[in-house]
Motif scaffolding. Structure first.
Motif, mmCIF file in Angstrom:
data_model
loop_
_atom_site.group_PDB
_atom_site.id
_atom_site.type_symbol
_atom_site.label_atom_id
_atom_site.label_comp_id
_atom_site.label_asym_id
_atom_site.label_seq_id
_atom_site.Cartn_x
_atom_site.Cartn_y
_atom_site.Cartn_z
ATOM 1 N N LYS A 20 0.837 -1.207 0.000
ATOM 2 C CA LYS A 20 0.000 0.000 0.000
ATOM 3 C C LYS A 20 0.876 1.265 0.000
ATOM 4 O O LYS A 20 0.569 2.242 -0.678
ATOM 5 C CB LYS A 20 -0.945 0.014 1.204
ATOM 6 C CG LYS A 20 -1.971 -1.114 1.201
ATOM 7 C CD LYS A 20 -2.787 -1.174 -0.061
ATOM 8 C CE LYS A 20 -3.971 -0.275 -0.030
ATOM 9 N NZ LYS A 20 -4.793 -0.349 -1.249
ATOM 10 N N ASP A 22 3.873 1.432 -1.236
ATOM 11 C CA ASP A 22 4.438 1.492 -2.592
ATOM 12 C C ASP A 22 3.451 2.131 -3.557
ATOM 13 O O ASP A 22 3.840 2.905 -4.430
ATOM 14 C CB ASP A 22 4.822 0.095 -3.088
ATOM 15 C CG ASP A 22 6.070 -0.450 -2.412
ATOM 16 O OD1 ASP A 22 6.819 0.344 -1.790
ATOM 17 O OD2 ASP A 22 6.292 -1.669 -2.500
ATOM 18 N N GLU A 23 2.159 1.817 -3.412
ATOM 19 C CA GLU A 23 1.123 2.402 -4.276
ATOM 20 C C GLU A 23 1.087 3.923 -4.133
ATOM 21 O O GLU A 23 0.775 4.632 -5.087
ATOM 22 C CB GLU A 23 -0.253 1.837 -3.924
ATOM 23 C CG GLU A 23 -0.486 0.425 -4.379
ATOM 24 C CD GLU A 23 -1.846 -0.110 -3.939
ATOM 25 O OE1 GLU A 23 -2.735 0.697 -3.563
ATOM 26 O OE2 GLU A 23 -2.016 -1.334 -3.965
ATOM 27 N N LEU A 24 1.389 4.400 -2.937
ATOM 28 C CA LEU A 24 1.405 5.848 -2.704
ATOM 29 C C LEU A 24 2.653 6.515 -3.272
ATOM 30 O O LEU A 24 2.746 7.734 -3.313
ATOM 31 C CB LEU A 24 1.334 6.145 -1.206
ATOM 32 C CG LEU A 24 0.009 5.881 -0.519
ATOM 33 C CD1 LEU A 24 0.153 6.087 0.985
ATOM 34 C CD2 LEU A 24 -1.069 6.796 -1.080
ATOM 35 N N GLY A 25 3.615 5.702 -3.672
ATOM 36 C CA GLY A 25 4.836 6.241 -4.239
ATOM 37 C C GLY A 25 5.942 6.468 -3.220
ATOM 38 O O GLY A 25 6.916 7.161 -3.507
ATOM 39 N N LEU A 26 5.811 5.910 -2.032
ATOM 40 C CA LEU A 26 6.849 6.048 -1.018
ATOM 41 C C LEU A 26 8.080 5.274 -1.446
ATOM 42 O O LEU A 26 8.024 4.084 -1.720
ATOM 43 C CB LEU A 26 6.343 5.522 0.333
ATOM 44 C CG LEU A 26 7.329 5.644 1.496
ATOM 45 C CD1 LEU A 26 7.606 7.110 1.801
ATOM 46 C CD2 LEU A 26 6.774 4.952 2.719
ATOM 47 N N ASP A 27 9.200 5.979 -1.528
ATOM 48 C CA ASP A 27 10.455 5.362 -1.953
ATOM 49 C C ASP A 27 11.247 4.939 -0.720
ATOM 50 O O ASP A 27 11.709 5.774 0.047
ATOM 51 C CB ASP A 27 11.265 6.334 -2.798
ATOM 52 C CG ASP A 27 12.550 5.728 -3.326
ATOM 53 O OD1 ASP A 27 12.706 4.495 -3.254
ATOM 54 O OD2 ASP A 27 13.392 6.493 -3.817
#
Length: 82
Positions: A20, A22-27
């Motif tokens: 989830k 990762d889906e938000l774009g958290l690197d």
């Protein structure tokens, strides 16, 4: 009776939360938590166990032997107790 869900459910929850994020774009720079590393080690050992024995009915006493059939990272793991 010991329940494997004690180990598996928190690991699956962790992987779900990670997906989830990762889906938000958290690197996270490819970093993995200890729980993720352990989950992957156990998962790969279970996949190999099924390839070798044809099932996932791992006896409680089963420990992964130190031979070429298994990943060296898993040697000695008490897979039946996981």
């Amino acid at each position: 009776m010991y329940s494997r869900n004690v180990v598996v459910v928190p690991m699956l929850l962790l992987l779900y939360c990670r997906a989830k994020l990762d889906e938000l774009g958290l690197d996270l720079d490819g970093k993995h938590t200890k729980a993720e590393v352990r989950f992957n080690l156990i998962f790969n050992a279970l996949v190999r166990y099924k390839e070798v024995y044809g099932n996932l009915s791992v006896p409680y006493e089963f420990s992964i032997p130190a031979d070429a059939t298994w990943s060296p990272d898993s040697w000695g793991m008490k897979l039946g107790a996981v």
